[in-house]
Design an enzyme around this catalytic site. Structure first.
Site, PDB file in Angstrom:
ATOM      1  N   ILE A  46       0.828  -1.214   0.000  1.00  0.00           N
ATOM      2  CA  ILE A  46       0.000   0.000   0.000  1.00  0.00           C
ATOM      3  C   ILE A  46       0.860   1.261   0.000  1.00  0.00           C
ATOM      4  CG2 ILE A  46      -0.364   0.281   2.523  1.00  0.00           C
ATOM      5  CD1 ILE A  46      -2.955   0.710  -0.331  1.00  0.00           C
ATOM      6  N   SER A  70      12.021   0.988   6.925  1.00  0.00           N
ATOM      7  CA  SER A  70      11.700  -0.339   6.403  1.00  0.00           C
ATOM      8  C   SER A  70      12.877  -1.262   6.674  1.00  0.00           C
ATOM      9  CB  SER A  70      11.438  -0.239   4.899  1.00  0.00           C
ATOM     10  OG  SER A  70      11.330  -1.528   4.351  1.00  0.00           O
ATOM     11  N   ARG A  71      12.540  -2.516   6.970  1.00  0.00           N
ATOM     12  CA  ARG A  71      13.615  -3.481   7.201  1.00  0.00           C
ATOM     13  C   ARG A  71      14.228  -3.931   5.884  1.00  0.00           C
ATOM     14  NH1 ARG A  71       9.711  -7.557   9.949  1.00  0.00           N
ATOM     15  NH2 ARG A  71       8.786  -6.986   7.957  1.00  0.00           N
ATOM     16  N   LYS A  88      -5.579   1.701   7.765  1.00  0.00           N
ATOM     17  CA  LYS A  88      -6.649   0.896   8.347  1.00  0.00           C
ATOM     18  C   LYS A  88      -6.172  -0.560   8.450  1.00  0.00           C
ATOM     19  CE  LYS A  88      -8.016  -1.864   5.851  1.00  0.00           C
ATOM     20  NZ  LYS A  88      -7.692  -2.935   4.837  1.00  0.00           N
ATOM     21  N   ASP A  99      -9.705  -7.887   6.955  1.00  0.00           N
ATOM     22  CA  ASP A  99      -8.788  -6.847   6.471  1.00  0.00           C
ATOM     23  C   ASP A  99      -9.422  -6.093   5.293  1.00  0.00           C
ATOM     24  OD1 ASP A  99      -5.816  -5.833   6.813  1.00  0.00           O
ATOM     25  OD2 ASP A  99      -6.189  -6.014   4.668  1.00  0.00           O
TER      26      ASP A  99
END
Ligand code: NAP
Length: 315
Positions: free
Chosen positions: A17, A39-40, A93, A171
């Site tokens: 997303i 971010s990893r 969300k 979800d």
């Protein structure tokens, strides 16, 4: 904050997303500049990247807002850290793994004089406001939500959706509930839920819900993640003045046999416009109604074990 100031923002969780919607929407919004990513595994060309939010907050970075695009079960600590460090926070969300954790975040944001924005992108789909306006003058007799999609197509390789603290089929289903709670002129409450759990997963793959309304209207929702072929995100509403159908996740509206009305979907454009306005006005926007219905489904739901889930999609 005055309207003219540009808001340096960090985007956390550079997954689907973030790439599909957040990065282009931030790039188009002159109120924000992408100042850092967390971010990893991923980064954005030309933008300073940190592997943890702690590292970002301990750095010299001057960000004043954070948008969290990580899965819900890891959202709370990050949001708490950011609000404690004086940053405004946007939540993808669903806003969290539990109702109470989001309430705690809201309390902290208010205490620290910061914006917390729990976003519901589906509420900004092209036809949702028109549907809400039309329904405000009708007597609703029934509403049927049908959200059927192929999880392998839309969530390839996303193991987290099956872990406890995430929502499984809710979800996407919570998008329908976010529209329902936005367009109905009155509150509803869940009366029954049937949930199907794959035997190797902690979250449901399908759900059937029924709601009670003050007027006695029959409201039901069916969510199914095993659906291949034509994908369905429809809400059909019967009123004393005929039928209205909101289809494609709120993008199209059709009243009776009339022509379908639709506009351009500007879901994330609207979200970032709202975030800037909330920051300027020093306000929060935290509506827990959609998550409350999901929590009620987990409380009330009859559970049935079904076939184990195997992610055969190319990730
Ligand atoms: P995704 O592609 O799996 O991306 C999630 C991101 O969060 C990744 O960048 C991931 O890794 C990071 N992350 C941090 N801690 C993690 C952990 N413990 N487990 C897994 N990932 C972790 O998921 P997504 O589809 O973007 O969804 C993220 C959120 O956006 C969800 O709440 C979802 O409901 C919402 N959303 C998704 C869509 C959609 O179409 N996919 C649409 C609207 C809303 P890195 O650290 O490598 O960045």
């Amino acid at each position: 904050m005055t309207k003219q100031e540009n808001i340096p923002l960090a985007l956390v969780g550079i997954g689907k997303i973030a790439h599909d919607q957040h990065l282009p929407s931030i790039a188009r919004n002159p109120d924000f500049s992408l100042a850092a990513t967390v971010s990893r595994n991923n980064s954005v060309e030309g933008v300073i990247s940190f592997s943890t939010l702690t590292a970002l907050l301990n750095s010299e970075s001057t960000i004043s807002a954070v948008a969290l695009c990580t899965p819900p079960h890891v959202r709370f600590e990050m949001a708490w850290q950011a609000l404690s460090a004086g940053k405004h926070v946007l939540l993808e969300k669903p806003p969290g793994a539990t109702l109470s954790e989001v309430q705690s975040l809201h309390d902290l944001a208010l205490k620290n004089g910061l914006t917390l924005y729990a976003t519901w992108h589906a509420r900004h789909a092209a036809a949702v406001d028109a549907a809400r306006a039309w329904l405000s003058n009708q007597h609703i007799e029934a509403m049927r939500i049908v959200w059927k999609e192929d999880v392998r197509r839309w969530h390839p390789g996303q193991d987290w959706i099956w872990q406890a603290g995430n929502l499984g089929v809710f979800d996407p289903g919570i998008n329908a509930l976010s529209i329902m709670t936005h367009i109905l002129p009155h509150a509803v409450h869940l009366t029954s839920a049937d949930l199907e759990f794959p035997s190797n997963c902690q979250t449901p793959i399908a759900a059937k819900l029924e709601f009670a309304t003050p007027s006695g209207a029959a409201i039901s929702a069916e969510f199914d993640w095993r659906h291949t072929g034509h994908q369905t995100w429809d809400i059909i509403i019967e009123t004393d003045n005929g039928m209205m159908k909101l289809s494609d996740g709120g993008s199209h509206m059709q009243v009776g046999g009339g022509p379908a009305q639709h506009g351009k979907d500007r879901e994330y454009e609207t979200i970032y416009r709202n975030f800037a306005a909330l920051i300027t006005a020093n306000k929060c926007d935290v509506d827990l109604a959609p998550l409350r219905h999901v929590a009620d489904a987990f409380l009330l739901g009859k559970r049935r074990m079904t076939d184990p889930f195997t992610d055969t999609s190319p990730s």
